[in-house]
Design a protein around this motif. Structure first.
Motif, short mmCIF file in Angstrom:
data_model
loop_
_atom_site.label_atom_id
_atom_site.label_comp_id
_atom_site.label_asym_id
_atom_site.label_seq_id
_atom_site.Cartn_x
_atom_site.Cartn_y
_atom_site.Cartn_z
N UNK A 14 0.86 -1.18 0.00
CA UNK A 14 0.00 0.00 0.00
C UNK A 14 0.90 1.23 0.00
N UNK A 15 0.81 2.02 -1.06
CA UNK A 15 1.66 3.21 -1.19
C UNK A 15 1.01 4.44 -0.58
N UNK A 16 -0.31 4.45 -0.53
CA UNK A 16 -1.13 5.52 0.03
C UNK A 16 -2.54 4.95 0.13
N UNK A 17 -3.47 5.62 0.83
CA UNK A 17 -4.83 5.07 0.88
C UNK A 17 -5.38 4.76 -0.50
N UNK A 18 -5.89 3.52 -0.63
CA UNK A 18 -6.52 3.04 -1.88
C UNK A 18 -5.56 3.02 -3.07
N UNK A 19 -4.27 2.89 -2.80
CA UNK A 19 -3.29 2.85 -3.88
C UNK A 19 -2.32 1.69 -3.63
N UNK A 20 -2.52 0.60 -4.37
CA UNK A 20 -1.70 -0.59 -4.23
C UNK A 20 -0.77 -0.75 -5.43
N UNK A 54 -8.29 1.62 3.12
CA UNK A 54 -8.95 2.92 3.04
C UNK A 54 -8.13 4.02 3.71
N UNK A 55 -7.28 3.63 4.66
CA UNK A 55 -6.49 4.61 5.39
C UNK A 55 -7.18 5.16 6.61
N UNK A 56 -8.28 4.50 7.06
CA UNK A 56 -9.01 5.01 8.22
C UNK A 56 -9.05 4.02 9.38
N UNK A 57 -8.17 3.02 9.36
CA UNK A 57 -8.11 2.06 10.47
C UNK A 57 -7.67 2.78 11.74
N UNK A 58 -8.31 2.42 12.84
CA UNK A 58 -7.95 2.98 14.13
C UNK A 58 -6.80 2.17 14.71
N UNK A 294 -5.84 -9.21 -7.21
CA UNK A 294 -5.81 -8.64 -5.86
C UNK A 294 -6.10 -7.14 -5.85
N UNK A 295 -5.42 -6.39 -6.69
CA UNK A 295 -5.58 -4.93 -6.66
C UNK A 295 -7.00 -4.54 -7.03
N UNK A 296 -7.54 -5.14 -8.08
CA UNK A 296 -8.92 -4.79 -8.48
C UNK A 296 -9.93 -5.24 -7.44
N UNK A 297 -9.65 -6.34 -6.73
CA UNK A 297 -10.58 -6.82 -5.71
C UNK A 297 -10.62 -5.88 -4.52
N UNK A 298 -9.47 -5.37 -4.11
CA UNK A 298 -9.47 -4.38 -3.02
C UNK A 298 -10.30 -3.16 -3.41
N UNK A 303 -15.31 0.02 -2.97
CA UNK A 303 -16.49 0.60 -3.61
C UNK A 303 -17.80 -0.05 -3.17
N UNK A 304 -17.71 -1.09 -2.35
CA UNK A 304 -18.92 -1.78 -1.90
C UNK A 304 -19.56 -2.66 -2.95
#
Length: 315
Positions: A14-20, A54-58, A294-298, A303-304
């Motif tokens: 993961x390079x940044x949120x939602x960027x693999x 997503x980058x929002x994990x606590x 993998x990347x497309x599945x994440x 996107x739900x």
């Protein structure tokens, strides 16, 4: 020290949120106690990995990028250091390194998979151990009734462990009705949506919060008996869980549980249990993909577009 000449490992990072992206990593040489493993199967643990994506994990620590994804892996032993005795080339093993093509792993962090156990069942030796730690913390008696909130992977595996440990009265609360049949197959006595839980139901000496949702945690506090025990086995990385007045009025006890109690001892019990009786645990993997997906599945998870309990990944 044995040198290996395998190709460098490719790691999903993961390079940044939602960027693999797949990054190439040079593997270290094998030390005397090390083993080179070629990955065959991994999994996506959605409850813990999607918030990270997503980058929002606590979390208690700040995110560090790039961050390797995953922690559940099965592979074949390719080479061993001079002092390795617990495995040999060709063995199929469970390990904890995640989404990468090769890994150098200390031998003590490998679990040999017996013949006849599928990759899907074998990889669940990790999360069933995590669930078993929470169950063991509450020291339940077989006759005690138990309530579980959340029929995701952790909730269903907690249900499996409870039944395997001899607890027969286990009820489950899960808002997604499509998950109810699997909970029934794994031995739940009742499976309800939150609004369907009988108002008079308040007979549980013990309960497990497996959803990471505050509303579910409040329901547990309402439904356990005075001096009841609560175990939070979910990662808790979605939203804070709060104590309601019932917690104090009933003088409830609460414990948290995270990683497994002893992965090798648990795996020996787990594999023996699988060999003794059939199970529907493989059905947790409601989606099976290849490494290239993998990347497309994440992104689909983000996107739900898909809502599987768990995802199996073939390399």
């Amino acid at each position: 020290m044995i040198m290996h000449k395998e190709q460098p490992s490719e790691c999903l990072c993961l390079l940044a949120p939602a960027r693999l992206a797949w990054l190439t990593e040079e593997l270290p040489p094998l030390g005397p106690q090390d083993v080179l493993v070629r990955t065959s199967t991994t999994a996506i643990s959605i409850g813990s990995e999607l918030p990270v994506y997503r980058g929002d994990a606590r979390t208690s620590d700040a995110f560090q990028y790039p961050q390797k994804m995953g922690y559940e892996s099965i592979g074949a032993v390719v080479a061993c250091g001079d002092a390795v005795r617990s495995v040999r080339p060709g063995d199929r093993v469970v390990s904890f390194y995640g989404q990468q093509t090769y890994a150098v792993v200390p031998q003590e962090r490998l679990i040999v998979v017996p013949q006849g156990i599928s990759d899907a069942l074998a990889i669940l030796s990790i999360l069933t151990c995590d669930a078993a730690k929470g169950v063991r913390k509450l020291t339940l008696r077989p006759e005690e009734a138990v309530l579980i909130t959340g029929a995701g992977a952790i909730g269903l595996l907690t249900l499996f462990i409870l039944r395997a440990y001899g607890v027969s009265q286990v009820d489950v609360v899960e808002p997604m009705t499509e998950r109810h049949p699997l909970a029934c197959l794994l031995g739940a006595r009742n499976v309800w949506r939150p609004q369907e839980v009988p108002a008079e139901t308040s007979v549980y000496p013990a309960a497990f919060e497996c959803s990471s949702r505050d509303q579910a945690f409040a329901l547990l506090q309402q439904k356990v008996q005075p001096q009841g025990r609560l175990c939070v086995t979910a990662d808790g990385n979605i939203e804070p869980l709060t104590l309601i007045p019932a917690f104090h009025e009933k003088e409830l006890q609460i414990v948290g549980s995270s990683d497994g109690w002893d992965y090798h001892q648990h795996a020996a019990w787990y594999f023996h249990t699988l060999q003794q009786r059939p199970t529907d645990l493989e059905r947790l993997f409601e989606l099976r993909i290849t490494r290239d997906e993998l990347i497309s599945t994440f992104q689909k998870l983000y996107d739900g577009m898909v809502h599987p309990v768990k995802i199996l990944v073939s390399y």
